[in-house]
Design a protein around this motif. Sequence first.
Motif, PDB file in Angstrom:
ATOM      1  N   GLY A  43     -49.603  18.509 -17.095  1.00 19.68           N
ATOM      2  CA  GLY A  43     -49.412  18.069 -15.728  1.00 19.68           C
ATOM      3  C   GLY A  43     -48.146  17.291 -15.468  1.00 19.68           C
ATOM      4  O   GLY A  43     -47.664  17.266 -14.343  1.00 19.68           O
ATOM      5  N   ALA A  44     -47.603  16.651 -16.481  1.00 22.12           N
ATOM      6  CA  ALA A  44     -46.471  15.748 -16.253  1.00 22.12           C
ATOM      7  C   ALA A  44     -45.614  15.639 -17.510  1.00 22.12           C
ATOM      8  O   ALA A  44     -45.528  14.580 -18.123  1.00 22.12           O
ATOM      9  CB  ALA A  44     -47.000  14.388 -15.839  1.00 22.12           C
ATOM     10  N   VAL A  45     -44.987  16.724 -17.870  1.00 23.21           N
ATOM     11  CA  VAL A  45     -44.249  16.758 -19.135  1.00 23.21           C
ATOM     12  C   VAL A  45     -43.066  15.786 -19.172  1.00 23.21           C
ATOM     13  O   VAL A  45     -42.790  15.180 -20.205  1.00 23.21           O
ATOM     14  CB  VAL A  45     -43.806  18.198 -19.494  1.00 23.21           C
ATOM     15  N   ILE A  46     -42.400  15.595 -18.074  1.00 20.03           N
ATOM     16  CA  ILE A  46     -41.250  14.686 -18.064  1.00 20.03           C
ATOM     17  C   ILE A  46     -41.717  13.257 -18.343  1.00 20.03           C
ATOM     18  O   ILE A  46     -41.133  12.549 -19.171  1.00 20.03           O
ATOM     19  CB  ILE A  46     -40.482  14.774 -16.726  1.00 20.03           C
ATOM     20  N   GLU A  47     -42.787  12.845 -17.681  1.00 21.95           N
ATOM     21  CA  GLU A  47     -43.319  11.503 -17.877  1.00 21.95           C
ATOM     22  C   GLU A  47     -43.838  11.309 -19.305  1.00 21.95           C
ATOM     23  O   GLU A  47     -43.590  10.281 -19.945  1.00 21.95           O
ATOM     24  CB  GLU A  47     -44.442  11.222 -16.877  1.00 21.95           C
ATOM     25  N   ARG A  48     -44.577  12.296 -19.818  1.00 23.94           N
ATOM     26  CA  ARG A  48     -45.122  12.179 -21.175  1.00 23.94           C
ATOM     27  C   ARG A  48     -44.011  12.136 -22.213  1.00 23.94           C
ATOM     28  O   ARG A  48     -44.103  11.434 -23.217  1.00 23.94           O
ATOM     29  CB  ARG A  48     -46.078  13.334 -21.494  1.00 23.94           C
ATOM     30  N   THR A  49     -42.946  12.880 -21.969  1.00 25.34           N
ATOM     31  CA  THR A  49     -41.808  12.855 -22.892  1.00 25.34           C
ATOM     32  C   THR A  49     -41.193  11.463 -22.939  1.00 25.34           C
ATOM     33  O   THR A  49     -40.863  10.963 -24.016  1.00 25.34           O
ATOM     34  CB  THR A  49     -40.743  13.895 -22.478  1.00 25.34           C
ATOM     35  N   LEU A  90     -36.295  19.395 -26.448  1.00 23.61           N
ATOM     36  CA  LEU A  90     -35.003  19.431 -27.145  1.00 23.61           C
ATOM     37  C   LEU A  90     -34.246  18.119 -26.978  1.00 23.61           C
ATOM     38  O   LEU A  90     -33.695  17.578 -27.948  1.00 23.61           O
ATOM     39  CB  LEU A  90     -34.156  20.594 -26.635  1.00 23.61           C
ATOM     40  N   ARG A  91     -34.230  17.605 -25.764  1.00 23.93           N
ATOM     41  CA  ARG A  91     -33.505  16.352 -25.500  1.00 23.93           C
ATOM     42  C   ARG A  91     -34.167  15.164 -26.190  1.00 23.93           C
ATOM     43  O   ARG A  91     -33.476  14.245 -26.640  1.00 23.93           O
ATOM     44  CB  ARG A  91     -33.391  16.110 -23.992  1.00 23.93           C
ATOM     45  N   LEU A  92     -35.492  15.181 -26.285  1.00 24.49           N
ATOM     46  CA  LEU A  92     -36.199  14.117 -26.995  1.00 24.49           C
ATOM     47  C   LEU A  92     -35.816  14.120 -28.473  1.00 24.49           C
ATOM     48  O   LEU A  92     -35.489  13.078 -29.042  1.00 24.49           O
ATOM     49  CB  LEU A  92     -37.714  14.284 -26.852  1.00 24.49           C
ATOM     50  N   VAL A  93     -35.846  15.295 -29.082  1.00 23.11           N
ATOM     51  CA  VAL A  93     -35.479  15.406 -30.499  1.00 23.11           C
ATOM     52  C   VAL A  93     -34.033  14.949 -30.691  1.00 23.11           C
ATOM     53  O   VAL A  93     -33.736  14.156 -31.588  1.00 23.11           O
ATOM     54  CB  VAL A  93     -35.682  16.840 -31.021  1.00 23.11           C
ATOM     55  N   GLU A  94     -33.151  15.415 -29.838  1.00 28.01           N
ATOM     56  CA  GLU A  94     -31.737  15.049 -29.933  1.00 28.01           C
ATOM     57  C   GLU A  94     -31.547  13.531 -29.801  1.00 28.01           C
ATOM     58  O   GLU A  94     -30.836  12.916 -30.604  1.00 28.01           O
ATOM     59  CB  GLU A  94     -30.950  15.778 -28.845  1.00 28.01           C
ATOM     60  N   SER A  95     -32.196  12.917 -28.822  1.00 25.49           N
ATOM     61  CA  SER A  95     -32.015  11.477 -28.628  1.00 25.49           C
ATOM     62  C   SER A  95     -32.650  10.664 -29.756  1.00 25.49           C
ATOM     63  O   SER A  95     -32.097   9.648 -30.170  1.00 25.49           O
ATOM     64  CB  SER A  95     -32.543  11.025 -27.265  1.00 25.49           C
ATOM     65  N   LEU A 107     -39.873  14.560 -39.844  1.00 24.83           N
ATOM     66  CA  LEU A 107     -40.575  15.658 -39.171  1.00 24.83           C
ATOM     67  C   LEU A 107     -39.687  16.872 -38.899  1.00 24.83           C
ATOM     68  O   LEU A 107     -40.177  17.898 -38.438  1.00 24.83           O
ATOM     69  CB  LEU A 107     -41.135  15.170 -37.824  1.00 24.83           C
ATOM     70  N   MET A 108     -38.407  16.752 -39.164  1.00 18.74           N
ATOM     71  CA  MET A 108     -37.467  17.783 -38.723  1.00 18.74           C
ATOM     72  C   MET A 108     -37.733  19.164 -39.314  1.00 18.74           C
ATOM     73  O   MET A 108     -37.590  20.166 -38.609  1.00 18.74           O
ATOM     74  CB  MET A 108     -36.030  17.350 -38.984  1.00 18.74           C
ATOM     75  N   LYS A 109     -38.122  19.249 -40.550  1.00 17.26           N
ATOM     76  CA  LYS A 109     -38.403  20.579 -41.114  1.00 17.26           C
ATOM     77  C   LYS A 109     -39.547  21.245 -40.365  1.00 17.26           C
ATOM     78  O   LYS A 109     -39.521  22.441 -40.127  1.00 17.26           O
ATOM     79  CB  LYS A 109     -38.700  20.484 -42.609  1.00 17.26           C
ATOM     80  N   GLU A 110     -40.554  20.450 -39.989  1.00 19.54           N
ATOM     81  CA  GLU A 110     -41.695  20.991 -39.245  1.00 19.54           C
ATOM     82  C   GLU A 110     -41.301  21.369 -37.815  1.00 19.54           C
ATOM     83  O   GLU A 110     -41.779  22.367 -37.286  1.00 19.54           O
ATOM     84  CB  GLU A 110     -42.831  19.967 -39.186  1.00 19.54           C
ATOM     85  N   LEU A 111     -40.461  20.572 -37.202  1.00 19.85           N
ATOM     86  CA  LEU A 111     -40.085  20.795 -35.808  1.00 19.85           C
ATOM     87  C   LEU A 111     -39.037  21.895 -35.630  1.00 19.85           C
ATOM     88  O   LEU A 111     -38.927  22.478 -34.553  1.00 19.85           O
ATOM     89  CB  LEU A 111     -39.544  19.493 -35.195  1.00 19.85           C
ATOM     90  N   MET A 112     -38.285  22.171 -36.669  1.00 18.67           N
ATOM     91  CA  MET A 112     -37.140  23.083 -36.539  1.00 18.67           C
ATOM     92  C   MET A 112     -37.527  24.479 -36.075  1.00 18.67           C
ATOM     93  O   MET A 112     -36.788  25.102 -35.317  1.00 18.67           O
ATOM     94  CB  MET A 112     -36.339  23.135 -37.836  1.00 18.67           C
ATOM     95  N   SER A 113     -38.659  24.988 -36.469  1.00 16.14           N
ATOM     96  CA  SER A 113     -39.030  26.341 -36.028  1.00 16.14           C
ATOM     97  C   SER A 113     -39.181  26.393 -34.508  1.00 16.14           C
ATOM     98  O   SER A 113     -38.738  27.348 -33.868  1.00 16.14           O
ATOM     99  CB  SER A 113     -40.308  26.820 -36.717  1.00 16.14           C
ATOM    100  N   LEU A 139     -29.212  22.958 -29.939  1.00 19.28           N
ATOM    101  CA  LEU A 139     -29.642  23.253 -31.312  1.00 19.28           C
ATOM    102  C   LEU A 139     -28.549  22.873 -32.304  1.00 19.28           C
ATOM    103  O   LEU A 139     -28.825  22.236 -33.329  1.00 19.28           O
ATOM    104  CB  LEU A 139     -30.006  24.731 -31.459  1.00 19.28           C
ATOM    105  N   SER A 140     -27.324  23.242 -32.020  1.00 19.03           N
ATOM    106  CA  SER A 140     -26.205  22.903 -32.916  1.00 19.03           C
ATOM    107  C   SER A 140     -26.058  21.394 -33.072  1.00 19.03           C
ATOM    108  O   SER A 140     -25.838  20.892 -34.186  1.00 19.03           O
ATOM    109  CB  SER A 140     -24.897  23.489 -32.385  1.00 19.03           C
ATOM    110  N   GLU A 141     -26.202  20.672 -31.974  1.00 15.26           N
ATOM    111  CA  GLU A 141     -26.091  19.214 -32.031  1.00 15.26           C
ATOM    112  C   GLU A 141     -27.256  18.609 -32.819  1.00 15.26           C
ATOM    113  O   GLU A 141     -27.074  17.681 -33.608  1.00 15.26           O
ATOM    114  CB  GLU A 141     -26.035  18.626 -30.610  1.00 15.26           C
ATOM    115  N   ILE A 142     -28.452  19.149 -32.628  1.00 14.36           N
ATOM    116  CA  ILE A 142     -29.620  18.673 -33.382  1.00 14.36           C
ATOM    117  C   ILE A 142     -29.402  18.904 -34.874  1.00 14.36           C
ATOM    118  O   ILE A 142     -29.649  18.013 -35.689  1.00 14.36           O
ATOM    119  CB  ILE A 142     -30.909  19.362 -32.876  1.00 14.36           C
ATOM    120  N   LYS A 143     -28.925  20.086 -35.230  1.00 11.46           N
ATOM    121  CA  LYS A 143     -28.667  20.372 -36.649  1.00 11.46           C
ATOM    122  C   LYS A 143     -27.599  19.442 -37.210  1.00 11.46           C
ATOM    123  O   LYS A 143     -27.702  18.995 -38.360  1.00 11.46           O
ATOM    124  CB  LYS A 143     -28.263  21.840 -36.827  1.00 11.46           C
TER     125      LYS A 143
END
Length: 148
Positions: A43-49, A90-95, A107-113, A139-143
């Motif tokens: 219902g509110a993905v932006i808020e939950r993120t 993606l932005r959450l992982v990056e930040s 957690l990155m190996k699990e999240l990468m897929s 993706l490139s920046e996350i890697k």
Amino acid sequence: MKRSLEIPSEEDWGDYKNDLDQKYAYKMFFGKNLAEARLLFQGAVIERTEELRFMPVIPFQYYIGAYYQYLTSLAVLNNRNASDTASCFLRLVESKLSDDPDSISPLMKELMSAIEYLAKNQTLFGADVDIYGDFNEILSEIKRLAQM
């Protein structure tokens, strides 16, 4: 993503009462299992993120599993917020990699897929490059940040 962690305890939330963002995240997530928490994203993905962004490490590491489950379910593609869901993840992982790498690096190996899936399927999520940016660039920046 398979997590064997138990629901975070009150102790795992630490001193959440003295931080407004953590206090609200606690109010929304505390005591919920992954299935219950997953429903919160519909219902509110932006808020939950944003709530995930401010959680203490242990709750974050647990509840990002609910986000991952939602993101990789068919329900996300049937939701009008699929583009926001993908972009916010993606932005959450990056930040987190940039600002608090210790909380997410394990957690990155699990999240990468899921991250790679999003980058390859930006159109499937209806995420216009002009609005959300190029998921392959994220993706490139996350890697780079994860040194993967």
